[in-house]
Design a protein around this motif. Structure first.
Motif, PDB file in Angstrom:
ATOM      1  N   ARG A  29      -6.233   7.060   6.747  1.00  0.00           N
ATOM      2  CA  ARG A  29      -7.468   6.761   6.017  1.00  0.00           C
ATOM      3  C   ARG A  29      -7.164   6.433   4.554  1.00  0.00           C
ATOM      4  O   ARG A  29      -7.760   5.513   3.972  1.00  0.00           O
ATOM      5  CB  ARG A  29      -8.422   7.958   6.100  1.00  0.00           C
ATOM      6  N   VAL A  30      -6.225   7.158   3.956  1.00  0.00           N
ATOM      7  CA  VAL A  30      -5.847   6.894   2.560  1.00  0.00           C
ATOM      8  C   VAL A  30      -5.288   5.478   2.435  1.00  0.00           C
ATOM      9  O   VAL A  30      -5.652   4.732   1.517  1.00  0.00           O
ATOM     10  CB  VAL A  30      -4.811   7.925   2.065  1.00  0.00           C
ATOM     11  N   LEU A  31      -4.413   5.092   3.367  1.00  0.00           N
ATOM     12  CA  LEU A  31      -3.838   3.749   3.326  1.00  0.00           C
ATOM     13  C   LEU A  31      -4.908   2.680   3.514  1.00  0.00           C
ATOM     14  O   LEU A  31      -4.854   1.616   2.887  1.00  0.00           O
ATOM     15  CB  LEU A  31      -2.756   3.606   4.400  1.00  0.00           C
ATOM     16  N   ALA A  42     -14.314   8.968  -1.435  1.00  0.00           N
ATOM     17  CA  ALA A  42     -14.226   9.000   0.030  1.00  0.00           C
ATOM     18  C   ALA A  42     -14.251  10.414   0.585  1.00  0.00           C
ATOM     19  O   ALA A  42     -14.369  10.606   1.801  1.00  0.00           O
ATOM     20  CB  ALA A  42     -12.959   8.293   0.487  1.00  0.00           C
ATOM     21  N   GLY A  43     -14.120  11.423  -0.291  1.00  0.00           N
ATOM     22  CA  GLY A  43     -14.186  12.804   0.156  1.00  0.00           C
ATOM     23  C   GLY A  43     -12.814  13.438   0.299  1.00  0.00           C
ATOM     24  O   GLY A  43     -11.776  12.809   0.093  1.00  0.00           O
ATOM     25  N   ALA A  44     -12.826  14.724   0.695  1.00  0.00           N
ATOM     26  CA  ALA A  44     -11.585  15.492   0.820  1.00  0.00           C
ATOM     27  C   ALA A  44     -11.027  15.399   2.234  1.00  0.00           C
ATOM     28  O   ALA A  44     -11.653  14.841   3.139  1.00  0.00           O
ATOM     29  CB  ALA A  44     -11.846  16.960   0.442  1.00  0.00           C
ATOM     30  N   GLU A  45      -9.820  15.986   2.393  1.00  0.00           N
ATOM     31  CA  GLU A  45      -9.178  16.078   3.710  1.00  0.00           C
ATOM     32  C   GLU A  45      -9.024  14.718   4.395  1.00  0.00           C
ATOM     33  O   GLU A  45      -9.368  14.546   5.564  1.00  0.00           O
ATOM     34  CB  GLU A  45      -9.958  17.035   4.631  1.00  0.00           C
ATOM     35  N   PRO A 100       0.817  -1.227   0.000  1.00  0.00           N
ATOM     36  CA  PRO A 100       0.000   0.000   0.000  1.00  0.00           C
ATOM     37  C   PRO A 100       0.845   1.269   0.000  1.00  0.00           C
ATOM     38  O   PRO A 100       0.428   2.291  -0.559  1.00  0.00           O
ATOM     39  CB  PRO A 100      -0.826  -0.124   1.285  1.00  0.00           C
ATOM     40  N   ASN A 101       2.032   1.218   0.616  1.00  0.00           N
ATOM     41  CA  ASN A 101       2.877   2.421   0.656  1.00  0.00           C
ATOM     42  C   ASN A 101       3.354   2.831  -0.735  1.00  0.00           C
ATOM     43  O   ASN A 101       3.514   4.020  -1.018  1.00  0.00           O
ATOM     44  CB  ASN A 101       4.078   2.193   1.572  1.00  0.00           C
TER      45      ASN A 101
END
Length: 688
Positions: free
Chosen positions: A621-623, A613-616, A570-571
């Motif tokens: 959460r991204v991972l 998934a939206g902003a910020e 994932p990284n």
């Protein structure tokens, strides 16, 4: 030195040395030899001591070179040495210092003389100095000795393999190894590689040949054991309270007169700090082993020493020896592995590791099966990390070792399972915990970046990228910093590509005499356009081709990881998304369109999920979204490419590289050996 220069300056006038180099033949039975050989000294341990000694005695050596064909005194000295060595094994077992002491002194003088002879004459001329027929009286050595060179070489090998290594025999064992190196040093005085050498022929045929495997085995064990030098004086003949017979009586009368310069506290008694921390015998044995292994094959015989190195087995291997190779032997692989791990700071140990991994399948299989592979890999990575402090040959050997290891899929998987703590020598970033695989990637990428900005060596680039490519399908749980560095390297290549492209375009415009007229896409430049190029402009086009080859390889490495182990990394996906703009310019590029399809698909797929998934979003959460998406990504949409696999293959004439390299190591690293740099022909001093 320990003795002042005025003492050294007296040596040329010494009556014993004058007699040795004089016009009168000296029979091997003459009492003179007992007087000449009865001196006490600690063997010189550095080239500076030998340089001073050689400069002081050069007139003696020149005189001997001139007069020996008529006197045969060199041959007499050698016969005296040969007669002393007959008692060495018994003397060692009985702790009888006398014979060992005089045999060592004889060999030391022979070695010093041989070095001068070999540097000043051809092998054919040297042979003449060994063929003098003594007429001064009956020979005590025996008329059966027909070839003194072969007899001496064989005796030296027997001494190395048969005499037990004790405090009192350490110096003579070291001297025997050193003398064999000196015998082979004729290569230093030739620019071309010696393929027809008299000394090589002696070592590969006749009486020396049966000792091949024992010699290689002993030299390896000397390297493995790393025996330190005995305390000063431990090997020197000491006066005994009950007397020592006639010979000692003679010795005690001349030891203080002839060789005052060599008494304890004289030449070489103050070993350097470096030598105190290592084993002179181990170092010298390894150098001799490398020299022997790199002798060129004879027209009718492959190099038996290389054959022995290629075929030896573990002591725990009970399979039968192959009848096709008479030089096979067994050695303790665990001890060998430990020594290799501990000694990689030296060029010669790294070169030995390369030879064993490349040429001996038994060693390679054993190393790849080790569960503590990090003990071997970490010192290799440290060599590459400190690339600016190492010579280019050492860096090449370390890199090729990694390439050989990465040819094995088991190695590529296992290195990601080894977790390391606090790699203190890695200075760019604090690495409190990282896998061996991620660290390997970081160091190789750093080597590529160093090469791009400093040396610009295409060979180095190719091997670095080949190692990464071999690993790419098995990338697992890449450290976030390793993933970032992969993309950062691609970013650096992209910028360099744009810069080179701009320079090439400007060159073409200048050649065509216009700065405004439109140019065709540089991929469709006609040969007629290229004919307008000056040499500089043509170089821009060549640079563009090289940088595009590297970019293509980096894209293939990224693609290989995405198609084979995306869900494990994932990284890397995170770093790819973070720098997605880098890849835009290569989508429609004719050299990269095919490989970009998969990368573009992955970027588009995960970008879409992140937008939903939206902003910020936080990093965590991204991972998490990436990990979930990796399961949902339809793998059948990813185009299959051939597996990236690169295998190291030596050049057609590897000796052209390895022989000068080995002898440069001997020249720079050998214990107590000095050659005048003006005499060296095989390599230039800056390459040594």
């Amino acid at each position: 030195m320990g003795a002042n220069s005025s003492s050294i300056s007296e040596l040329p006038e010494n009556e014993y040395l004058q007699k040795l180099s004089g016009s009168e033949p000296i029979s091997e039975n003459d009492p003179f030899w007992n007087q000449l050989l009865s001196f006490s000294f600690t063997t010189p341990t550095n080239s500076a001591d030998l340089k001073l000694l050689e400069e002081a005695t050069i007139s003696v050596c020149k005189s001997l070179v001139e007069k020996n064909p008529r006197t045969g005194n060199l041959g007499s000295l050698i016969k005296v040495f040969l007669s002393r060595t007959k008692e060495l094994k018994i003397s060692a077992e009985c702790q009888n210092h006398l014979f060992i002491w005089q045999a060592h002194n004889a060999l030391f003088i022979i070695c010093c003389l041989l070095k001068v002879f070999i540097s000043r004459m051809s092998e054919e001329e040297l042979q003449l100095h060994f063929t003098y027929e003594e007429k001064a009286g009956p020979s005590s050595y025996g008329a059966e000795c027909e070839d003194l060179i072969e007899e001496l070489l064989c005796c030296l090998i027997q001494l190395i393999v048969e005499i037990p290594l004790l405090d009192i025999t350490y110096s003579i064992s070291l001297e025997a190894v050193t003398t064999l190196i000196v015998f082979l040093s004729c290569q230093l005085f030739h620019k071309e590689i010696l393929r027809e050498s008299i000394i090589h022929r002696y070592l590969m045929h006749g009486r020396c040949l049966p000792y091949t495997s024992r010699l290689v085995k002993t030299l390896l064990y000397n390297f493995i054991r790393q025996e330190r030098s005995p305390p000063p004086g431990a090997h020197v003949f000491q006066q005994q309270t009950d007397g020592g017979g006639l010979l000692y009586g003679i010795a005690s009368g001349v030891a203080t007169g002839l060789w005052t310069v060599f008494t304890l506290g004289g030449v070489g008694s103050k070993a350097s700090a470096q030598l105190e921390q290592c084993s002179p015998l181990a170092s010298q044995s390894l150098l001799l082993l490398l020299v022997l292994a790199n002798l060129t094959d004879a027209p009718d015989t492959p190099n038996p020493y290389r054959q022995a190195i290629m075929s030896f087995k573990n002591t725990q291997d009970n399979t039968a020896f192959s009848s096709s190779n008479p030089h096979t032997f067994q050695i303790n692989f665990n001890s060998l592995y430990t020594a290799l791990c501990e000694q990689q700071k030296s060029d010669q140990a790294t070169l030995l590791l390369y030879m064993l991994l490349h040429q001996n399948s038994n060693v390679r299989t054993y190393v790849l099966a080790r569960t503590d592979i990090e003990n071997l890999v970490l010192p290799i990575l440290e060599i590459l990390y400190h690339v600016e402090e190492r010579n280019s040959h050492h860096v090449y050997m370390a890199l090729i070792i990694l390439l050989i290891l990465t040819e094995d899929d088991g190695f590529n998987r296992s290195i990601h399972e080894v977790i390391l703590k606090n790699i203190t020598w890695y200075a760019e970033r604090v690495l409190t915990e990282i896998s061996l695989g991620s660290l390997l990637i970081l160091v190789v990428i750093r080597t590529i970046q160093y090469n791009m900005t400093r040396t610009r060596d295409k060979y180095l680039h190719t091997n670095c990228l080949a190692a990464l490519a071999n690993m790419s399908a098995q990338f697992r749980s890449l450290h976030q910093y390793a993933a970032q560095r992969i993309i950062s390297l691609f970013s650096l290549l992209s910028k360099k590509h744009n810069k080179v492209l701009e320079q090439a375009t400007q060159s073409l415009r200048g050649s065509l005499g216009s700065n405004d007229s439109p140019l065709p896409d540089y991929h469709f430049w006609e040969m007629s356009d290229c004919l307008h190029f000056s040499e500089t402009k043509l170089r821009h086009a060549q640079d563009l081709n090289v940088i595009e080859e590297v970019i293509r390889m980096m894209l293939e490495i990224i693609n290989s990881c995405l198609t084979n182990s995306l869900h494990h990394n994932p990284n890397l996906v995170y770093a790819l998304l973070y720098k997605r703009d880098l890849f835009e310019q290569f989508r429609t590029h004719p050299s990269f369109q095919d490989i970009m399809q998969n990368i573009d698909l992955v970027i588009s797929f995960f970008s879409s999920r992140l937008e939903q998934a939206g902003a910020e979003l936080s990093v965590e959460r991204v991972l998490e979204i990436i990990k979930q998406g990796a399961v949902a990504l339809p793998k059948d949409r990813l185009r299959k490419f051939p597996e990236l696999k690169f295998k190291y293959v030596e050049e057609e004439q590897p000796e052209e590289f390895f022989i000068p390299y080995v002898w440069s190591l001997v020249y720079n690293s050998a214990v107590a050996l000095y050659w005048n740099p003006r005499d060296i022909q095989l390599f230039t001093m800056d390459s040594g």
